[in-house]
Each structure stands twice: as structure tokens, then as C-alpha cells.
Write an enzyme that holds these catalytic residues in place. Structure first.
Site, PDB file in Angstrom:
ATOM      1  N   LYS A 126       0.833  -1.208   0.000  1.00 56.41           N
ATOM      2  CA  LYS A 126       0.000   0.000   0.000  1.00 56.41           C
ATOM      3  C   LYS A 126       0.870   1.261   0.000  1.00 56.41           C
ATOM      4  O   LYS A 126       0.643   2.181  -0.780  1.00 56.41           O
ATOM      5  CB  LYS A 126      -0.890   0.007   1.248  1.00 56.41           C
ATOM      6  CG  LYS A 126      -1.548   1.340   1.527  1.00 56.41           C
ATOM      7  CD  LYS A 126      -2.433   1.321   2.747  1.00 56.41           C
ATOM      8  CE  LYS A 126      -1.740   1.626   4.047  1.00 56.41           C
ATOM      9  NZ  LYS A 126      -1.409   3.045   4.263  1.00 56.41           N
ATOM     10  N   ASN A 127       1.866   1.287   0.895  1.00 57.77           N
ATOM     11  CA  ASN A 127       2.627   2.517   1.073  1.00 57.77           C
ATOM     12  C   ASN A 127       3.623   2.780  -0.049  1.00 57.77           C
ATOM     13  O   ASN A 127       4.289   3.803  -0.061  1.00 57.77           O
ATOM     14  CB  ASN A 127       3.284   2.544   2.455  1.00 57.77           C
ATOM     15  CG  ASN A 127       2.230   2.693   3.543  1.00 57.77           C
ATOM     16  OD1 ASN A 127       1.073   3.014   3.240  1.00 57.77           O
ATOM     17  ND2 ASN A 127       2.606   2.449   4.783  1.00 57.77           N
ATOM     18  N   ARG A 182      -4.796  10.134   3.752  1.00 58.30           N
ATOM     19  CA  ARG A 182      -3.816  11.210   3.975  1.00 58.30           C
ATOM     20  C   ARG A 182      -2.636  11.153   3.019  1.00 58.30           C
ATOM     21  O   ARG A 182      -1.954  12.154   2.797  1.00 58.30           O
ATOM     22  CB  ARG A 182      -3.346  11.178   5.421  1.00 58.30           C
ATOM     23  CG  ARG A 182      -4.302  11.881   6.292  1.00 58.30           C
ATOM     24  CD  ARG A 182      -4.120  11.595   7.745  1.00 58.30           C
ATOM     25  NE  ARG A 182      -5.339  11.985   8.431  1.00 58.30           N
ATOM     26  CZ  ARG A 182      -6.437  11.258   8.455  1.00 58.30           C
ATOM     27  NH1 ARG A 182      -6.452  10.084   7.871  1.00 58.30           N
ATOM     28  NH2 ARG A 182      -7.519  11.694   9.053  1.00 58.30           N
ATOM     29  N   ASP A 234      -5.469  12.306  12.637  1.00 61.92           N
ATOM     30  CA  ASP A 234      -6.257  11.077  12.549  1.00 61.92           C
ATOM     31  C   ASP A 234      -6.232  10.357  13.875  1.00 61.92           C
ATOM     32  O   ASP A 234      -5.860  10.942  14.890  1.00 61.92           O
ATOM     33  CB  ASP A 234      -5.795  10.188  11.387  1.00 61.92           C
ATOM     34  CG  ASP A 234      -4.428   9.604  11.610  1.00 61.92           C
ATOM     35  OD1 ASP A 234      -3.888   9.763  12.716  1.00 61.92           O
ATOM     36  OD2 ASP A 234      -3.910   8.992  10.677  1.00 61.92           O
ATOM     37  N   ASP A 290       4.152   0.659  12.194  1.00 62.94           N
ATOM     38  CA  ASP A 290       2.994  -0.104  11.725  1.00 62.94           C
ATOM     39  C   ASP A 290       3.015  -1.556  12.207  1.00 62.94           C
ATOM     40  O   ASP A 290       1.994  -2.243  12.171  1.00 62.94           O
ATOM     41  CB  ASP A 290       2.924  -0.083  10.190  1.00 62.94           C
ATOM     42  CG  ASP A 290       2.625   1.315   9.670  1.00 62.94           C
ATOM     43  OD1 ASP A 290       1.999   2.091  10.414  1.00 62.94           O
ATOM     44  OD2 ASP A 290       3.023   1.632   8.547  1.00 62.94           O
TER      45      ASP A 290
END
Ligand code: EPU
Length: 415
Positions: free
Chosen positions: A22-23, A92, A116, A304
Site C-alpha cells: 500500500k505505502n 492522507r 487522525d 505499523d
């Protein structure tokens, strides 16, 4: 999917395919604003954040199509250099269009991301870095608007190796005049993936993956094809699940070299892990031993990973002290784990976790992507049913977590 029900499971066994990161993919998609033409990305995870980033590119006038794991992005001659609040608020990572849009068009208007569930998410380092390259910013009505008469390469020393700031500077520096040097740059594998993508487009980026990145600006870039790196956080999620249930699994496509410190830590907890021709093999036989964990920028242990490790420590043998150095407010999931019988005390950015024999399934809420995944992991080792609400957060970052865990023998259902 808004709820996930998890029942006691294990031992896990079998093979699971690790999706693209994802990142990384979100930044590669942002980088498609840098050149006109057709891009092709492979190994793209089917997750909500990719859908939101595609929607963001489409509001700018680009078109994005998915076929299986392949994403095609068409960038026409004219696009609008603007990222609206409705999309940046959901994802974001949208802020990383700021650097490339400024470099390409000399102007960009991007909604301010706001905070967030794990605290404030400032962008001061992004803005200061881009200002060093000659951009000027003003903020009003919840938007930041940037202008430049042509970015000029400069040396930028980041106060902290911010992933997003490094990426914005990379994507701005590639079209700036002259040399840009980013010192104290973030070193994550996803940064190296972005640099590889940009170099394939015709950029001259050296040193990505180290603390000093040097970028020689070029006049123009061209569209390319690229395969996204595997998601080390998704891989860590299956390892944490294994740590709770025991068993033996193979993470197909995982990159052990991106997860050295994590594998070392899990080894210290009693797990056996080794590189495999297909990716990474892992086995857990006994109850995990507690260890202390401190999060740091890469190559340190990623923030994470922490919720996942805390879910493991909640049922490990002994006491573990964890320290969260990146996002001070990132402990909301602890209250949910406590509802499941975990013995955890938090104090500022530290938590002390005394492992209990067994957690007890309960209704809990997912506050963010990794917190949600950690609750799924915890549920696998809890008595009775754990029902996780707001599970849509998990879909932002995981492709079919429920299906993949079920494939390994876990009792997990989405509804
Ligand atoms: N920071 C500032 N000012 C800035 C930028 C960052 O003070 O201008 C601070 C942040 O508040 C934080 C620290 O610097 O305390 C690190 O933030 P960083 O910029 O590195 O994080 P990010 O780019 O916003 C990415 C990942 C996060 C991951 C962090 C840290 C993406 C889309 N997000 O965020 O991933 O936790 O790096 O590794 O790449 C997730 O995947 O669930 C996730 C939250």
C-alpha cells in the site's frame, strides 16, 4: 464489510500470497502526475486506499483502470493540479501529490490532511523542503496552495526522516533545475521502490535507501511499467497471527531482506523464520516469549508493526515494554485489547504488557488499519467470539485479509 467475527483458531498452516505494498503503490500513483501518457502498474493490491487514490487522479482528469492486479493510468495532456478535501481526508497519502504537481505545473492546491486516530499528522517538513526548492505556500480555507516559477535544486536536511516528506521532495526534485540533495532522508523500501520507478521514467535519483538521496533534475519524464514491491506490513500481520496460533506458513512473494529487524525480534520471541525460494517460511511451536520493542524509522522496527506485536505480547510468556517513537497517540487499540482481557498499562508513548494465558473474545472497534488487523490477530488467540466493528478501516490497507487467513485455516468471517 463492516464487521469481522474471529473465533479461536490454529495452528495455521499453508501458503499465503503477499500483495503489493500500500505505502508504495499510493506514491507510484502520485508519481504518474509527472508525465503524460499511459502507465502500467502490476502487483497492485485491491484495497480501498488505491481506489481513493485512483479517484483523486480521476478528479484531476486522468483515467485509471484496474484489471486483476494491474492498474493502467492514462495521463492526458491537461490535468487539474488540485486534490480536494473529500479525498485527502479519506486517504492522507493524498498529500504526496503536492511535490510532483508543483514540479510539473508550477502550482498545486491540495487539501490539508488534518489529524487522525493516532494523533496529529503535520506536513511542515514537506512544505519547508519544497520551499527550499523555491516553492511558496499559502494556506486558507483548509487548503494549501503552492506556486513556483520553476523549482531549483537545493540541499534539504530533514529534521526527521519523514517518509511522506522524502517522497514529496523526490517527486519535486526530479523535475527541478540542477541538483537536489535530501539529507536525513527516510530509507524505507517503499522509498527505494519510488526511486526505481522515477529512474525508469528517466529521472536521475541516486542513494535511495540510504540517508542521503541525490537527484539530478531532468527536463521531462516518460510513462513506464512497474511491479510494486511486496507489502512488509501485510507479511508481518500473518507472522503475528502465526505467533498467536502456532503452526507453519509460507509467505509467498514476501521480501525477508525488507524485514530483517522484525524477523530478528520474532526470532527472539521463539518463532523460527527463514528465507524461502518463494518468499519467507515461518514456524511457531510454543507460546511466544515476551520481548521489549521500540519503533524507529527504517531499518528500525516500523510503527505499523507495533499493534501487531502488542497483540502477540498480550498472550506471550512474561512482560514486554514497548515504546512508540513515531506517533505518540497510537495506542487507542490498547483499550480494545484491554476489553479482551489483556493486561496493558500505557504511560505517554510507552506500554507495559503482561502476557495473560488467554484473551477473552469481546465486541471491539477498529480505529485504524493496523489497529484493526491487530484485533483480528488477538481474536485468533481469544476464547469465544471477537466481533470487530468499523472493519472498513482494515479494507483500506489489506486485500482480502479474511480470505487469506481463512486459507491458512483460521476461523474468520466478514459481514
Ligand atoms: N512529521 C512531522 N512533520 C511532517 C511530516 C511528519 O512532524 O511534515 C512527523 C509525523 O507526525 C510522525 C513522524 O514525523 O511523528 C513520521 O511521519 P512520516 O512522515 O514518516 O509518516 P507518513 O509519511 O505520514 C507513512 C506511512 C504510515 C507509517 C509512517 C511511518 C504511508 C501512506 N503512510 O506515513 O503508514 O506509519 O510512514 O513509517 O506511507 C499505515 O500504513 O497504516 C500507515 C499509517
Amino acid at each position: 464489510m463492516d464487521r469481522i467475527t474471529v473465533r479461536p483458531s490454529g495452528p495455521l498452516s499453508g501458503r499465503v500470497a503477499i500483495s503489493g505494498a500500500k505505502n508504495s503503490v499510493l506514491k507510484l500513483m502520485a508519481a504518474t502526475t509527472l508525465a503524460e501518457g499511459r502507465f502500467r502498474l502490476d502487483n497492485v493490491p485491491d484495497i480501498a486506499d488505491v481506489t481513493w487514490m485512483a479517484a483523486l487522479l480521476e478528479t484531476m482528469g486522468m483515467s485509471v483502470e484496474r484489471a486483476g492486479q494491474t492498474l493502467t493510468v492514462d495521463h492526458p495532456p491537461d490535468i487539474t493540479a488540485e486534490a480536494p478535501y473529500e479525498l485527502v481526508e479519506k486517504m492522507r497519502a493524498g498529500i504526496v501529490v503536492l511535490g510532483p504537481l508543483l514540479a510539473r505545473f508550477g502550482r498545486a492546491r491540495v487539501a490539508l490532511p488534518g489529524g487522525d486516530d493516532f494523533g496529529p499528522r503535520p506536513i511542515d517538513m514537506h512544505l519547508r523542503g519544497l520551499e527550499a526548492l523555491g516553492a511558496r505556500f499559502e494556506s486558507s480555507h483548509g487548503y494549501v496552495t503552492g506556486h513556483s516559477d520553476g523549482l531549483i535544486g537545493a540541499r534539504v536536511v530533514l529534521e526527521f526522516p519523514s517518509v511522506g516528506a522524502t517522497e514529496n521532495l523526490l517527486m519535486a526534485g526530479v523535475l527541478a533545475k540542477g541538483t537536489t540533495i535530501v539529507d536525513n532522508a527516510a530509507r524505507e523500501p517503499e522509498i527505494s521502490d519510488l526511486a526505481a520507478f522515477l529512474n525508469r521514467m528517466g529521472a536521475h535519483v541516486l542513494g535511495a535507501g540510504s540517508s542521503t538521496i541525490t537527484i539530478e533534475g531532468v527536463e521531462q519524464l516518460a510513462p513506464v511499467e512497474h511491479v510494486v514491491v511486496p507489502d512488509r506490513i501485510e507479511a508481518a500481520t500473518f507472522l503475528a497471527a502465526l505467533g498467536v496460533t502456532g503452526g507453519e506458513i509460507t509467505l509467498v512473494g514476501a521480501r525477508p531482506d525488507h524485514m530483517d529487524v522484525l524477523c530478528e525480534k520474532l526470532g527472539g520471541m521463539g518463532m523460527r523464520i527463514s528465507p524461502d525460494p518463494d518468499g519467507l517460511w515461518a514456524m511457531a511451536r510454543d507460546r511466544a516469549h515476551s520481548v521489549d520493542v521500540t519503533t524507529l524509522p527504517y531499518p528500525g522496527l516500523a510503527t505499523d508493526y507495533l499493534p501487531l506485536l502488542v497483540a502477540m505480547l498480550a498472550v506471550a510468556d512474561g512482560v514486554g515494554i514497548v515504546t512508540e517513537n513515531l506517533f505518540a497517540g497510537r495506542f487507542r487499540y490498547v483499550d480494545e485489547l484491554t476489553r479482551m482481557g489483556a493486561d496493558i498499562r500505557t504511560e505517554s508513548h510507552h506500554a507495559v504488557i503482561r502476557g495473560v494465558a488467554r484473551l477473552s473474545g469481546a465486541p471491539v472497534r477498529a480505529h485504524d488499519i493496523r489497529a484493526g488487523a491487530a484485533l483480528v490477530v488477538a481474536g485468533l488467540g481469544a476464547d469465544g467470539e471477537t466481533v470487530i466493528s468499523d472493519a472498513h478501516h482494515i479494507e483500506r490497507g489489506y486485500e482480502d485479509l479474511v480470505g487469506k487467513l481463512t486459507g491458512l485455516g483460521a476461523d474468520v468471517v466478514a459481514d
